[in-house]
Enzyme design. Structure first.
Site, PDB file in Angstrom:
ATOM      1  N   TYR A 106      42.586  46.877  38.912  1.00  9.02           N
ATOM      2  CA  TYR A 106      42.086  46.026  38.159  1.00  9.02           C
ATOM      3  C   TYR A 106      42.948  45.658  36.865  1.00  9.02           C
ATOM      4  CZ  TYR A 106      40.125  43.338  34.371  1.00  9.02           C
ATOM      5  OH  TYR A 106      40.042  42.405  33.328  1.00  9.02           O
ATOM      6  N   HIS A 125      36.067  48.176  34.435  1.00  6.52           N
ATOM      7  CA  HIS A 125      35.736  46.901  35.114  1.00  6.52           C
ATOM      8  C   HIS A 125      34.545  47.632  36.265  1.00  6.52           C
ATOM      9  CE1 HIS A 125      36.569  43.020  37.036  1.00  6.52           C
ATOM     10  NE2 HIS A 125      36.712  42.485  35.687  1.00  6.52           N
ATOM     11  N   GLU A 151      30.556  41.198  29.402  1.00  7.07           N
ATOM     12  CA  GLU A 151      30.853  40.136  29.856  1.00  7.07           C
ATOM     13  C   GLU A 151      30.339  39.146  31.086  1.00  7.07           C
ATOM     14  OE1 GLU A 151      34.949  41.744  30.835  1.00  7.07           O
ATOM     15  OE2 GLU A 151      34.810  41.075  32.979  1.00  7.07           O
ATOM     16  N   ARG A 185      29.863  42.139  24.520  1.00  4.84           N
ATOM     17  CA  ARG A 185      30.903  41.112  24.750  1.00  4.84           C
ATOM     18  C   ARG A 185      30.538  39.710  25.409  1.00  4.84           C
ATOM     19  NH1 ARG A 185      35.581  41.572  26.017  1.00  4.84           N
ATOM     20  NH2 ARG A 185      35.505  41.468  28.165  1.00  4.84           N
TER      21      ARG A 185
END
Ligand code: EZ4
Ligand code: CO
Length: 402
Positions: free
Chosen positions: A159, A212, A262, A283
């Protein structure tokens, strides 16, 4: 002042974006980003088929009431598709309100709290020497903070590492790309990456890293503990985040700061993380978490619990989204940092904007509203193009979190 037109614009100037444009009877228009990477048309349909017909004839100035109407009134609450759609409506209405007031949006959110929005850039390399060169480029360009991602020996694709150093774009093709992942190899190698960056470039800038979602809580705890000496600004998304309680395990073992959110779409995804002080940076972003109205609620809760902001700002969020983040960043007391990946020149042409990078900061600009527009004629020249985010499998073929 009623809304007379609600239009969904899908365009692909190099990558897909979904934009909601609302226009009032006075001819004032506002835009909101409705892009959900890899699932774009679901949000476009949610808006076109179920929300736009309800907006026409509504008062454009009743932002909170419209938010509640769409959230409570939908009965089926939350989820990325719903909350991205509500977010687009909310941001477009804030854009209109600020244009009517003749002020840049940040003025309506309480005004400026800092000189500019500190951003971090994305340095990545297939190998450590390549990464070190990339970090140098960002530091030379004036960045005060750099995220570092590096290829891992024995893993074919990692990633955040891309061939094109200027534009990282993971979504491609009519089917998701598939690669193999090994947390063991990653955990053995990644401390060497942080060591090399600090040896070569020192400690005088913020260094960040994104895992991630790929580790287990105990693996993340071990990683955080083993890299404390490199003083990361944050370790991002160390584990899959549905289980907020999972962060207690990481927190018990390490002082490396943690950043998540996110993929969150509401305050209910992170209230425990915040209230128990299990993270350091939240985030969430206006596009995926219900707009300016809801993100401000999350950030206010965070402020009570010493959690700072670090809004998601990848290139699958359009310039409309980045502008919304910048106005929030400039005004909230507990701002931490803002992610910044440059959009392509073509995307910038489709979305003319007032924000600008200078001396490590982004500035939203002084144009009334968000300071971003969409060139509809140009947008129409780039039709939707199917693109999926990749998937990963472990060495034995089992699906893992990308
Ligand atoms: O992979 O936004 O920190 N940034 C990220 C992003 C995400 C993409 C997914 O669509 O993790 O690059
Ligand atoms: Co991330």
């Amino acid at each position: 002042m009623n809304i007379v037109d609600a239009k969904v614009i899908v365009t692909c100037p190099g990558r897909n974006f979904v934009t909601l444009k609302l226009t009032t009877e006075d001819g004032i228009s506002g835009v909101g980003d409705a892009t959900l990477n890899g699932r774009e048309l679901a949000v476009a349909s949610y808006l076109r088929d179920h929300v736009c017909p309800l907006l026409v004839g509504r008062a454009a100035d009743q932002i909170e009431d419209t938010w509640q109407y769409l959230y409570r009134g939908g009965y089926w609450r939350r989820g990325p598709v719903t909350m991205t759609a509500i977010g687009a409506v909310d941001v477009a209405l804030w854009d209109i309100k600020a244009k009517v007031a003749g002020l840049p949006l940040y003025q309506l959110l309480g005004g400026r709290s800092r000189v500019g929005v500190t951003v971090y850039g994305h340095a990545n390399g297939g190998s450590i020497p390549e990464l070190l060169e990339e970090v140098a480029r960002y530091l030379d360009a004036g960045y005060r903070a750099v995220r570092v991602q590096c290829g891992i020996p024995g893993i074919d694709s990692t990633y955040g590492v891309s061939g094109d150093k200027l534009f990282y774009e993971p979504a491609h093709g009519a089917r998701p790309a598939e690669t193999t992942w090994s947390s063991e190899r990653y955990l053995r190698f990644i401390p060497k990456v942080f060591d090399a960056v600090r040896v070569k470039h020192g400690f005088d800038f913020h260094m960040l890293h994104d895992v991630h979602h790929r580790l287990t809580p105990i693996e993340a705890a071990r990683l955080g503990k083993s890299v404390e000496e490199y003083a990361l600004f944050w370790l991002e998304d160390p584990i899959a985040e549905e289980l907020q309680e999972g962060f207690r395990i990481i927190r018990r073992h390490t002082t490396t700061p943690l950043a998540v959110g996110e993929v969150f779409n509401s305050i209910w995804d992170c209230h425990l993380l915040i209230a128990e002080q299990l993270i350091d940076y939240i985030r969430t972003n206006a596009t995926h978490a219900g707009g300016v109205t809801h993100v401000r609620r999350i950030f206010q809760l965070a402020d009570l619990h010493h959690v700072r902001t670090g809004s998601h700002g990848a290139t699958d969020l359009s310039p409309v989204s980045l502008a919304a983040s910048l106005h929030i960043d400039l005004s909230v007391p507990n701002f931490g940092i803002q992610e910044y990946m440059r959009h392509s020149a073509l995307t910038d042409e489709v979305f003319p904007h007032a924000y600008r990078f200078e001396d490590g900061y982004l500035h939203p600009g002084e144009v009334p509203g968000l300071g971003v527009d969409i060139d509809e004629q140009l947008a129409a020249r780039f039709p939707y193009n199917t693109a999926y985010l990749p998937v990963i499998r472990l060495v034995d073929g089992a699906m893992h979190d990308w």
